[in-house]
Design a protein around this motif. Sequence first.
Motif, PDB file in Angstrom:
ATOM      1  N   ILE A 187       0.861  -1.192   0.000  1.00 27.63           N
ATOM      2  CA  ILE A 187       0.000   0.000   0.000  1.00 27.63           C
ATOM      3  C   ILE A 187       0.894   1.237   0.000  1.00 27.63           C
ATOM      4  O   ILE A 187       1.889   1.289   0.742  1.00 27.63           O
ATOM      5  N   TYR A 188       0.537   2.203  -0.816  1.00 30.37           N
ATOM      6  CA  TYR A 188       1.132   3.534  -0.696  1.00 30.37           C
ATOM      7  C   TYR A 188       0.011   4.514  -0.436  1.00 30.37           C
ATOM      8  O   TYR A 188      -0.965   4.567  -1.180  1.00 30.37           O
ATOM      9  N   VAL A 189       0.157   5.288   0.623  1.00 34.13           N
ATOM     10  CA  VAL A 189      -0.854   6.298   0.936  1.00 34.13           C
ATOM     11  C   VAL A 189      -0.151   7.596   1.307  1.00 34.13           C
ATOM     12  O   VAL A 189       0.866   7.590   2.008  1.00 34.13           O
ATOM     13  N   VAL A 203       1.703   6.477 -11.583  1.00 32.93           N
ATOM     14  CA  VAL A 203       0.313   6.027 -11.694  1.00 32.93           C
ATOM     15  C   VAL A 203       0.054   5.424 -13.080  1.00 32.93           C
ATOM     16  O   VAL A 203      -0.678   4.428 -13.198  1.00 32.93           O
ATOM     17  N   ALA A 204       0.650   5.982 -14.125  1.00 29.90           N
ATOM     18  CA  ALA A 204       0.505   5.383 -15.460  1.00 29.90           C
ATOM     19  C   ALA A 204       1.003   3.942 -15.459  1.00 29.90           C
ATOM     20  O   ALA A 204       0.358   3.043 -16.009  1.00 29.90           O
ATOM     21  N   VAL A 205       2.154   3.711 -14.824  1.00 37.07           N
ATOM     22  CA  VAL A 205       2.698   2.347 -14.763  1.00 37.07           C
ATOM     23  C   VAL A 205       1.830   1.467 -13.866  1.00 37.07           C
ATOM     24  O   VAL A 205       1.560   0.302 -14.179  1.00 37.07           O
ATOM     25  N   ALA A 206       1.373   2.018 -12.736  1.00 39.89           N
ATOM     26  CA  ALA A 206       0.517   1.254 -11.825  1.00 39.89           C
ATOM     27  C   ALA A 206      -0.768   0.818 -12.510  1.00 39.89           C
ATOM     28  O   ALA A 206      -1.205  -0.336 -12.379  1.00 39.89           O
ATOM     29  N   HIS A 207      -1.403   1.733 -13.247  1.00 38.96           N
ATOM     30  CA  HIS A 207      -2.622   1.366 -13.988  1.00 38.96           C
ATOM     31  C   HIS A 207      -2.329   0.266 -15.004  1.00 38.96           C
ATOM     32  O   HIS A 207      -3.113  -0.689 -15.143  1.00 38.96           O
ATOM     33  N   ALA A 208      -1.222   0.395 -15.724  1.00 37.94           N
ATOM     34  CA  ALA A 208      -0.877  -0.605 -16.739  1.00 37.94           C
ATOM     35  C   ALA A 208      -0.634  -1.975 -16.117  1.00 37.94           C
ATOM     36  O   ALA A 208      -0.877  -3.010 -16.747  1.00 37.94           O
ATOM     37  N   ALA A 209      -0.164  -1.990 -14.858  1.00 38.27           N
ATOM     38  CA  ALA A 209       0.098  -3.255 -14.168  1.00 38.27           C
ATOM     39  C   ALA A 209      -1.137  -3.818 -13.474  1.00 38.27           C
ATOM     40  O   ALA A 209      -1.105  -4.934 -12.958  1.00 38.27           O
ATOM     41  N   LEU A 211      -2.893  -2.164 -10.885  1.00 37.65           N
ATOM     42  CA  LEU A 211      -3.084  -1.693  -9.520  1.00 37.65           C
ATOM     43  C   LEU A 211      -4.218  -0.677  -9.446  1.00 37.65           C
ATOM     44  O   LEU A 211      -4.560  -0.019 -10.432  1.00 37.65           O
ATOM     45  N   HIS A 212      -4.778  -0.534  -8.258  1.00 41.25           N
ATOM     46  CA  HIS A 212      -5.732   0.536  -7.972  1.00 41.25           C
ATOM     47  C   HIS A 212      -4.947   1.798  -7.645  1.00 41.25           C
ATOM     48  O   HIS A 212      -3.974   1.770  -6.890  1.00 41.25           O
ATOM     49  N   ARG A 237      -3.153  -3.012  -4.357  1.00 35.98           N
ATOM     50  CA  ARG A 237      -3.773  -4.074  -5.145  1.00 35.98           C
ATOM     51  C   ARG A 237      -5.281  -3.823  -5.202  1.00 35.98           C
ATOM     52  O   ARG A 237      -5.878  -3.341  -4.229  1.00 35.98           O
ATOM     53  N   PRO A 238      -5.923  -4.119  -6.325  1.00 35.45           N
ATOM     54  CA  PRO A 238      -7.343  -3.767  -6.472  1.00 35.45           C
ATOM     55  C   PRO A 238      -8.254  -4.419  -5.445  1.00 35.45           C
ATOM     56  O   PRO A 238      -9.227  -3.793  -5.004  1.00 35.45           O
TER      57      PRO A 238
END
Length: 255
Positions: A187-189, A203-209, A211-212, A237-238
Amino acid sequence: MSSIRNDHEVARDLATEAGRQLLRLRSRHGFDEPEVLRTLGDRTAHEFLFSSLGRLRPSDAVLSEEGVDDAARLRSRRVWIIDPLDGTREFAEENRTDWAVHVALWENGELAAGAVALPAQGSTLSTVDPPWLPDERPSGQRLRITTSRTRPPEFVQRMATSLGAEVVPMGSAGAKICAVLLGIADIYVHAGGQFEWDSAAPVAVAHAAGLHASRIDGAELAYNQVDPSLPDILVCRPELSSMLLANIRDAAELS
């Protein structure tokens, strides 16, 4: 670097090369004058990225932490959002590896490509080949929350206590999101102040992988806005997102 390379490759290659230049700068200058090193790092990476994008994508706008915010970007269909040196404090501290270079492309309202170079870790994560996300977390493993090492949100410790989670402080926002992508954290907050360039590329990479990624109230992360402030974020993780958003709400209400 040929202009015919696709946007994903441009993001990856520019972030990687900027990172190489920063490593060379770090090696040549040393760490005795951290403020000077930070200034040189910001300027060196910005000038390289800005000039390279001007050559490779001359019709596109650029929003950079280190550049003047040109209102023309708001009329542009394509905007590169860059943080030439994310984690400037860590960059100027010897042996720290939690700093990054961010290069992202926003196109027609969405993040279309992105790359995060982690030069001191010898890697670049990008939308060319996003990290593989395992189908499930290892059962019984304690959750790990990564957050700012210098200004963590007040509610994070309450959140960690509620979840029985470990708090893992780190520097750069890009390094923290990459830690989630690589399974180093779950988790990153963050809350309390960031800008679009702090999160666009990771976030672009996280979306592509898969992730939420959202605001901490669950709202969508919006980029290329009039005000580039984007003060809070949750990446995870979603399957954890609904539980975490509720936990954050409860923990924040106790602040």
